[in-house]
Write a protein that holds these residues in place. Structure first.
Motif, PDB file in Angstrom:
ATOM      1  N   VAL A 632     -14.781 -22.757   5.075  1.00  0.00           N
ATOM      2  CA  VAL A 632     -15.869 -22.202   4.258  1.00  0.00           C
ATOM      3  C   VAL A 632     -15.374 -22.217   2.819  1.00  0.00           C
ATOM      4  CG1 VAL A 632     -17.361 -20.231   3.805  1.00  0.00           C
ATOM      5  CG2 VAL A 632     -16.682 -20.769   6.161  1.00  0.00           C
ATOM      6  N   VAL A 633     -16.012 -23.039   1.994  1.00  0.00           N
ATOM      7  CA  VAL A 633     -15.552 -23.263   0.620  1.00  0.00           C
ATOM      8  C   VAL A 633     -16.627 -22.788  -0.350  1.00  0.00           C
ATOM      9  CG1 VAL A 633     -14.809 -24.996  -1.059  1.00  0.00           C
ATOM     10  CG2 VAL A 633     -14.195 -25.255   1.363  1.00  0.00           C
ATOM     11  N   THR A 634     -16.225 -21.990  -1.333  1.00  0.00           N
ATOM     12  CA  THR A 634     -17.159 -21.545  -2.376  1.00  0.00           C
ATOM     13  C   THR A 634     -16.744 -22.139  -3.711  1.00  0.00           C
ATOM     14  OG1 THR A 634     -15.885 -19.528  -2.796  1.00  0.00           O
ATOM     15  CG2 THR A 634     -17.629 -19.390  -1.161  1.00  0.00           C
ATOM     16  N   ARG A 635     -17.757 -22.616  -4.466  1.00  0.00           N
ATOM     17  CA  ARG A 635     -17.485 -23.223  -5.769  1.00  0.00           C
ATOM     18  C   ARG A 635     -18.539 -22.766  -6.760  1.00  0.00           C
ATOM     19  NH1 ARG A 635     -18.143 -29.303  -4.286  1.00  0.00           N
ATOM     20  NH2 ARG A 635     -19.472 -28.399  -2.667  1.00  0.00           N
ATOM     21  N   GLU A 636     -18.154 -22.617  -8.009  1.00  0.00           N
ATOM     22  CA  GLU A 636     -19.115 -22.331  -9.080  1.00  0.00           C
ATOM     23  C   GLU A 636     -19.371 -23.610  -9.860  1.00  0.00           C
ATOM     24  OE1 GLU A 636     -18.672 -19.215 -11.805  1.00  0.00           O
ATOM     25  OE2 GLU A 636     -18.858 -17.615 -10.325  1.00  0.00           O
ATOM     26  N   MET A 637     -20.644 -23.837 -10.196  1.00  0.00           N
ATOM     27  CA  MET A 637     -21.000 -25.053 -10.945  1.00  0.00           C
ATOM     28  C   MET A 637     -22.351 -24.846 -11.600  1.00  0.00           C
ATOM     29  SD  MET A 637     -21.911 -27.583  -7.733  1.00  0.00           S
ATOM     30  CE  MET A 637     -20.362 -27.245  -6.917  1.00  0.00           C
ATOM     31  N   ASP A 638     -22.745 -25.803 -12.434  1.00  0.00           N
ATOM     32  CA  ASP A 638     -24.072 -25.760 -13.045  1.00  0.00           C
ATOM     33  C   ASP A 638     -25.126 -25.980 -11.972  1.00  0.00           C
ATOM     34  OD1 ASP A 638     -23.014 -25.373 -15.543  1.00  0.00           O
ATOM     35  OD2 ASP A 638     -22.995 -27.509 -16.062  1.00  0.00           O
ATOM     36  N   LEU A 639     -26.305 -25.396 -12.198  1.00  0.00           N
ATOM     37  CA  LEU A 639     -27.387 -25.498 -11.219  1.00  0.00           C
ATOM     38  C   LEU A 639     -27.764 -26.955 -10.959  1.00  0.00           C
ATOM     39  CD1 LEU A 639     -29.554 -24.200  -9.431  1.00  0.00           C
ATOM     40  CD2 LEU A 639     -30.995 -23.953 -11.469  1.00  0.00           C
ATOM     41  N   ASP A 640     -27.871 -27.768 -12.018  1.00  0.00           N
ATOM     42  CA  ASP A 640     -28.258 -29.169 -11.838  1.00  0.00           C
ATOM     43  C   ASP A 640     -27.226 -29.925 -11.004  1.00  0.00           C
ATOM     44  OD1 ASP A 640     -30.560 -28.776 -13.280  1.00  0.00           O
ATOM     45  OD2 ASP A 640     -29.718 -29.510 -15.178  1.00  0.00           O
ATOM     46  N   GLU A 641     -25.935 -29.618 -11.221  1.00  0.00           N
ATOM     47  CA  GLU A 641     -24.887 -30.277 -10.430  1.00  0.00           C
ATOM     48  C   GLU A 641     -24.986 -29.870  -8.962  1.00  0.00           C
ATOM     49  OE1 GLU A 641     -19.993 -30.514 -10.082  1.00  0.00           O
ATOM     50  OE2 GLU A 641     -20.932 -29.299 -11.660  1.00  0.00           O
ATOM     51  N   ALA A 642     -25.269 -28.583  -8.733  1.00  0.00           N
ATOM     52  CA  ALA A 642     -25.396 -28.097  -7.354  1.00  0.00           C
ATOM     53  C   ALA A 642     -26.539 -28.791  -6.629  1.00  0.00           C
ATOM     54  CB  ALA A 642     -25.605 -26.583  -7.357  1.00  0.00           C
ATOM     55  N   LYS A 643     -27.660 -28.949  -7.319  1.00  0.00           N
ATOM     56  CA  LYS A 643     -28.796 -29.631  -6.694  1.00  0.00           C
ATOM     57  C   LYS A 643     -28.479 -31.100  -6.435  1.00  0.00           C
ATOM     58  CE  LYS A 643     -32.490 -26.622  -8.436  1.00  0.00           C
ATOM     59  NZ  LYS A 643     -33.701 -26.533  -9.300  1.00  0.00           N
ATOM     60  N   ARG A 660     -23.296 -20.317  -7.483  1.00  0.00           N
ATOM     61  CA  ARG A 660     -22.204 -20.345  -6.513  1.00  0.00           C
ATOM     62  C   ARG A 660     -22.686 -21.133  -5.294  1.00  0.00           C
ATOM     63  NH1 ARG A 660     -19.963 -16.292  -2.967  1.00  0.00           N
ATOM     64  NH2 ARG A 660     -17.683 -16.353  -2.961  1.00  0.00           N
ATOM     65  N   VAL A 661     -21.952 -22.152  -4.930  1.00  0.00           N
ATOM     66  CA  VAL A 661     -22.292 -23.005  -3.793  1.00  0.00           C
ATOM     67  C   VAL A 661     -21.352 -22.688  -2.642  1.00  0.00           C
ATOM     68  CG1 VAL A 661     -22.495 -25.386  -2.954  1.00  0.00           C
ATOM     69  CG2 VAL A 661     -23.147 -24.821  -5.302  1.00  0.00           C
ATOM     70  N   VAL A 662     -21.912 -22.448  -1.458  1.00  0.00           N
ATOM     71  CA  VAL A 662     -21.120 -22.145  -0.263  1.00  0.00           C
ATOM     72  C   VAL A 662     -21.278 -23.285   0.729  1.00  0.00           C
ATOM     73  CG1 VAL A 662     -20.769 -20.546   1.643  1.00  0.00           C
ATOM     74  CG2 VAL A 662     -21.410 -19.667  -0.614  1.00  0.00           C
ATOM     75  N   ASP A 663     -20.156 -23.943   1.055  1.00  0.00           N
ATOM     76  CA  ASP A 663     -20.126 -25.015   2.056  1.00  0.00           C
ATOM     77  C   ASP A 663     -19.515 -24.487   3.342  1.00  0.00           C
ATOM     78  OD1 ASP A 663     -21.065 -26.703   0.136  1.00  0.00           O
ATOM     79  OD2 ASP A 663     -19.235 -27.899  -0.059  1.00  0.00           O
ATOM     80  N   GLY A 666     -18.448 -28.669   5.084  1.00  0.00           N
ATOM     81  CA  GLY A 666     -18.867 -29.644   4.084  1.00  0.00           C
ATOM     82  C   GLY A 666     -20.372 -29.615   3.924  1.00  0.00           C
ATOM     83  N   PRO A 667     -21.019 -30.790   3.975  1.00  0.00           N
ATOM     84  CA  PRO A 667     -22.470 -30.835   3.747  1.00  0.00           C
ATOM     85  C   PRO A 667     -23.300 -30.321   4.930  1.00  0.00           C
ATOM     86  CG  PRO A 667     -21.639 -33.034   4.243  1.00  0.00           C
ATOM     87  CD  PRO A 667     -20.436 -32.143   4.132  1.00  0.00           C
ATOM     88  N   TRP A 668     -22.643 -30.015   6.092  1.00  0.00           N
ATOM     89  CA  TRP A 668     -23.426 -29.542   7.256  1.00  0.00           C
ATOM     90  C   TRP A 668     -24.242 -28.311   6.874  1.00  0.00           C
ATOM     91  CZ3 TRP A 668     -23.030 -25.140  10.624  1.00  0.00           C
ATOM     92  CH2 TRP A 668     -23.892 -25.207  11.738  1.00  0.00           C
ATOM     93  N   SER A 669     -23.620 -27.396   6.135  1.00  0.00           N
ATOM     94  CA  SER A 669     -24.326 -26.238   5.582  1.00  0.00           C
ATOM     95  C   SER A 669     -23.879 -26.086   4.147  1.00  0.00           C
ATOM     96  CB  SER A 669     -24.011 -24.969   6.383  1.00  0.00           C
ATOM     97  OG  SER A 669     -24.502 -23.835   5.713  1.00  0.00           O
ATOM     98  N   ARG A 670     -24.798 -26.358   3.224  1.00  0.00           N
ATOM     99  CA  ARG A 670     -24.463 -26.274   1.789  1.00  0.00           C
ATOM    100  C   ARG A 670     -25.606 -25.557   1.085  1.00  0.00           C
ATOM    101  NH1 ARG A 670     -22.368 -31.651  -0.503  1.00  0.00           N
ATOM    102  NH2 ARG A 670     -20.404 -30.775   0.272  1.00  0.00           N
ATOM    103  N   GLU A 671     -25.360 -24.317   0.684  1.00  0.00           N
ATOM    104  CA  GLU A 671     -26.422 -23.495   0.108  1.00  0.00           C
ATOM    105  C   GLU A 671     -25.929 -22.798  -1.158  1.00  0.00           C
ATOM    106  OE1 GLU A 671     -28.353 -20.780   2.742  1.00  0.00           O
ATOM    107  OE2 GLU A 671     -28.278 -22.123   4.462  1.00  0.00           O
ATOM    108  N   LEU A 672     -26.900 -22.497  -2.049  1.00  0.00           N
ATOM    109  CA  LEU A 672     -26.624 -21.634  -3.191  1.00  0.00           C
ATOM    110  C   LEU A 672     -26.611 -20.195  -2.682  1.00  0.00           C
ATOM    111  CD1 LEU A 672     -29.027 -23.156  -5.879  1.00  0.00           C
ATOM    112  CD2 LEU A 672     -26.694 -23.827  -5.312  1.00  0.00           C
ATOM    113  N   CYS A 673     -25.558 -19.454  -2.971  1.00  0.00           N
ATOM    114  CA  CYS A 673     -25.449 -18.095  -2.421  1.00  0.00           C
ATOM    115  C   CYS A 673     -24.438 -17.282  -3.207  1.00  0.00           C
ATOM    116  CB  CYS A 673     -25.039 -18.154  -0.950  1.00  0.00           C
ATOM    117  SG  CYS A 673     -24.929 -16.536  -0.172  1.00  0.00           S
TER     118      CYS A 673
END
Length: 884
Positions: A632-643, A660-663, A666-673
């Protein structure tokens, strides 16, 4: 000039003049006192009021708005719409009256070739507050507007406030004169439709207190920062620039109106009533499109109820236009195409929008059919009695089945029946009064956010809880009994603001942390943690030891077990969401959630109930993901990059520029949270789906226990199975078949008993007929049967007795105790009905004595109540009625 072009010209003009362009906020307002964003300034209220420091000195936006308080005026006036767009420019202590007036006049009157709106200055009038000589002077001396086209008006129209203590100030409004063909001369003061208000400038200049009404308050003094809030109605300017008579005929609305007219076989402009209905359809379809695009779905409460009302008014308007079938699949795509230039989301989200809207139409068309049956029955009774259709029946149809009074009146009129509109109006007023009282009570319960203004001014609260459970901080503020305080004593409930905190504030569906706040000589139990205004975290605590004072050192201590359970549940919500989409497809989109230690609830877009096999598959995929021990990986980034990397944004959630993006996997579950999460999926422990249900025509809900709570639930079910295997004396795998066998045997026995009881009752027919008595103009069987199996048994006996009367004027009134509930059944022959006796009236009368209600058709009816001891008095009342 197209509406989207006017929108672009507005934003370009103010951007060139140093304003930060702010995207439109959601129609779902962040303000807890508002259901929707009802004005362009709503998203800026924290900055205009000084509650939160403004991130820019001046800003501009084109804000989506919904307002339904004038819904009955939609279609009848040129400018009343439930959805509208407000162009706004705002100054936060930067420019003031002169600057705001110059900007407004410059955009309105500069040529279209230069990027302006090209209005002729000779067509514009202005109003100012009658005591605001400064604004009048600017319009006259700097802009050069003739004094006769500057009108001074009173506080009721040209003074702005929230209706609460706080900022306020005079207004200046700009009007367009449509010419003598539209009304009388005399300027905006005539309040005539000839003069259309297109721009309102609010000068937030003063602090007010002792607010008694809109015009009765006390000015305390000048605000430390004078702000500007101005707004131009996009639809109003569009219909003026496009040379049409009203907002329903502009390019973003007219296509829906034209398609509705085509479906109905009507010509727009040929009939006033039809024109109003077509405008209602065009307006409400657009409003429904925009609301659903922002995540609102039809329901029976809150925002969903408003949306449902709008959609049902479309269906009913189309019915009154002569179209009885589904029309949304024809109308919504037209509205999407008209709106997508300004709002691309309506095209991206159209699969979700159309599914929600079309399902609501299908559901209401079924409801409408049943309501028409009720209305037809009521009309038939009114025709037979030669009376008006009862006002309470018209109200029931309106309140329960969504029938507007216009539809009831039209159907009744076709049958030659009048409606008691006086009673209907009285009941409607009672409902409005109750709604106002409820709204006032709720408003009174809301906290006055102004108490946080000074605290928020000290800076943003730093949340440290992603990486630590304890944090040393400092007490910045205390609120006791709704007012700021210097200390909070032992036993008191207080709100505590710290410079930093490790305690999570409720947000994103995750409940707040539990824990303690401790310091030198004091300790406080944390009851709740919230964000009442952006950037400010407030802890509601009970002081259990000592006294907390301002500036004291304080350590936040998160309850580690509770946080562990909460992170398991929140990560579990992401896992279940991904599993749902794996099984049901990408259209199964999360529409709401709530999670706390040991429990999660997830709402998602789907129309049909999940089968047992589907639920098991979702549960298995979720637990396989847990067993796979995904990182479970959390990352901070710009909204446009996250989308751009496919992070899923959820309907109804608000996101800033940094997210904040929570994986999980990996991409199986990738949500803004922004919630707290485990570090690997195995830490979730276990998912146990315990329920699945409907929360609307297009939304389902799953609930699950998580981690230790999931295990405990399985252990409890295992204990139940062990008790069954022991009691039934069968192996575990045979428990189900054994219970099914016993259930079948029980049903067969109950059926035999019911048949025996019905036979016993039927054998009473001769004795009951022998006891028939002459009562008034009829012969009647009136009897108490004692204990009976069910109301069906009494009904069957009543029908047999009625047959015995043949062509005679006969009445049957039977009552009995069915499993502790009194039931009364009445039946009449044709001759009795000709004599004026109706079974429904008798059943209603008897049920009233029994403490309940009842009614039915003139030939057969049923009533019930709560007190079996009142059966004899109920039958006596029926007898007295027949005698009369």
């Amino acid at each position: 000039m197209q509406t989207a072009d006017i929108r672009r010209r507005w934003l370009d003009y103010f951007e060139r003049n140093g304003h930060t362009v702010v995207p439109s906020a959601s129609l779902v307002s962040d303000d807890p006192s508002l259901m929707f964003t009802v004005a362009g300034m709503v998203p800026f209220v924290p900055y205009l009021s000084g509650l939160v420091p403004a991130p820019y000195p001046r800003a501009t936006s084109v804000q989506k708005c919904i307002r339904t308080n004038d819904i009955e005026e939609v279609g009848k006036t040129p400018r009343h719409g439930t959805f509208f767009q407000m162009c706004g420019n705002f100054s936060f202590g930067d420019y003031f009256k002169a600057g705001a007036i110059r900007y407004a006049w410059g955009l309105l009157t500069s040529s279209e070739a230069d990027g302006g709106l090209g209005f002729d200055p000779e067509d514009l009038w202005v109003t100012v507050y009658e005591e605001d000589d400064e604004a009048r002077g600017i319009w006259r001396d700097e802009i050069g507007l003739p004094d006769e086209r500057i009108q001074g008006l009173g506080k009721d129209t040209n003074y702005w406030s929230t209706g609460q203590p706080g900022p306020a100030g005079p207004c200046s409004e700009i009007f367009f004169d449509r010419g003598p063909a539209y009304g009388i001369d005399g300027g905006p003061a005539t309040d005539d439709d000839r003069y259309v208000e297109i721009w309102n400038l609010v000068f937030m200049q003063y602090e007010i207190a002792d607010v008694q009404s809109k015009v009765d308050f006390r000015i305390v003094g000048e605000l430390p920062k004078q702000n500007i809030d101005t707004g131009m109605g996009l639809e109003r300017v569009a219909f003026l620039k496009q040379g049409v008579d009203n907002m329903y005929e502009i390019d973003q609305v007219r296509p829906v109106l034209d398609r509705a007219a085509e479906l109905a076989g009507k010509t727009y402009g040929a009939n006033h009533d039809d024109d109003v209905r077509l405008r209602v359809v065009a307006d409400h379809v657009r409003s429904g499109l925009m609301l659903i695009s922002d995540g609102v779905t039809p329901s029976n409460e809150g925002r969903g109820y408003i949306l449902r009302r709008l959609l049902r008014r479309v269906i009913l308007s189309m019915r009154l236009l002569g179209v009885e079938g589904a029309t949304f699949p024809e109308l919504f795509p037209v509205s999407r195409d008209a709106m997508r230039d300004g709002y691309p989301d309506v095209e991206r989200n159209f699969a979700f929008i159309s599914r929600a809207a079309y399902a609501e139409e299908r559901t209401f068309l079924r409801t409408l059919h049943s309501g028409i049956e009720i209305l037809d029955d009521a009309v038939g009774r009114a025709q037979a009695d030669r009376t008006d259709l009862a006002g309470d029946t018209a109200f029931l149809l309106h309140d329960t089945h969504g029938f507007p009074i216009e539809l009831t009146l039209e159907i009744a009129e076709e049958a030659g029946v009048a409606v008691d509109e006086g009673v209907f109006a009285s009941l409607m007023q009672e409902q409005r009064d109750r709604a106002k009282a409820d709204a006032k009570a709720k408003k009174g319960q809301r906290a006055d956010l102004s108490v946080y203004k000074e605290l928020r001014g000290l800076g943003e609260t730093l949340f440290t809880g992603y990486s630590e459970l304890r944090h040393e901080s400092r007490v910045l503020g205390l609120v006791v009994d709704g007012a700021t305080a210097r200390e909070a004593r032992e036993g008191e409930i207080a709100e505590l603001v710290l410079a930093e905190t490790s305690l999570f504030a409720e947000s994103g569906g995750q409940d707040s942390d539990q824990g303690l706040i401790v310091g030198d000589g004091f300790e406080a139990e944390v009851l709740d943690v919230q964000k009442p205004v952006p950037g400010l975290i407030v802890h509601t605590v009970k002081v259990t030891v000592g006294t907390i004072g301002l500036d004291a050192r304080a350590e936040t201590r998160v309850d580690a077990d509770y946080r562990r359970g909460a992170t398991q549940a929140h990560s579990g919500t992401h896992v279940v969401h991904a599993a749902l989409r794996d099984v049901l497809g990408p259209n199964a989109h999360q529409s709401g959630s709530y999670n706390k230690a040991g429990y999660l609830r997830l709402d998602f877009t789907h129309s049909d109930a999940l089968s047992a096999e589907t639920k098991s598959e979702i549960e298995e995929i979720s637990n396989l993901a847990i067993r796979s021990d995904y990182d479970v990986v959390t990352r901070e980034m710009d909204l446009d990059e996250a989308k751009s990397i496919g992070a899923m944004a959820l309907f109804g959630e608000k996101y800033g520029d940094r997210v904040r993006v929570v994986d999980i996997g990996g991409p199986w579950s990738r949500e803004l949270c922004g919630g707290t999460h485990v570090s690997s999926s195995a830490e979730i422990g276990m998912i146990n789906l315990v329920s699945e249900s409907s929360v609307g025509s297009t939304n389902r809900r799953v609930e699950s226990l998580v981690g230790l709570e999931a295990f405990r639930n399985f252990a409890a079910e295992r204990a139940i199975v062990q008790q069954l295997t022991s009691g039934l004396k069968v192996p575990r795998l045979e428990v189900v078949s054994k219970v099914q066998d016993l259930s079948a045997q029980l049903k067969a026995a109950e059926k035999k008993i019911a048949a025996f009881e019905a036979q016993q009752l039927a054998q009473r027919v001769p004795d009951l007929m022998a006891g028939a008595e002459r009562v008034g103009d009829v012969r009647a069987v009136i009897a108490s049967l004692g204990s009976v199996g069910s109301a069906d048994d009494i009904r069957g006996l009543a029908l047999k007795l009625r047959e015995q009367f043949g062509s005679e004027a006969g009445v049957v009134a039977l009552a009995g105790d069915a499993a502790g509930k009194p039931v009364v059944i009445t039946a009449t022959t044709a001759a009795a009905r000709d004599a004026g006796v109706k079974a429904g009236d008798l059943a209603k009368l008897g049920a009233g004595v029994l403490g309940g209600g009842g009614g039915g058709k003139p030939d057969l009816a049923q009533g019930g109540g709560t007190d079996p001891a009142r059966i004899d008095p109920a039958l006596a009342e029926i007898r007295r009625s027949l005698q009369g």
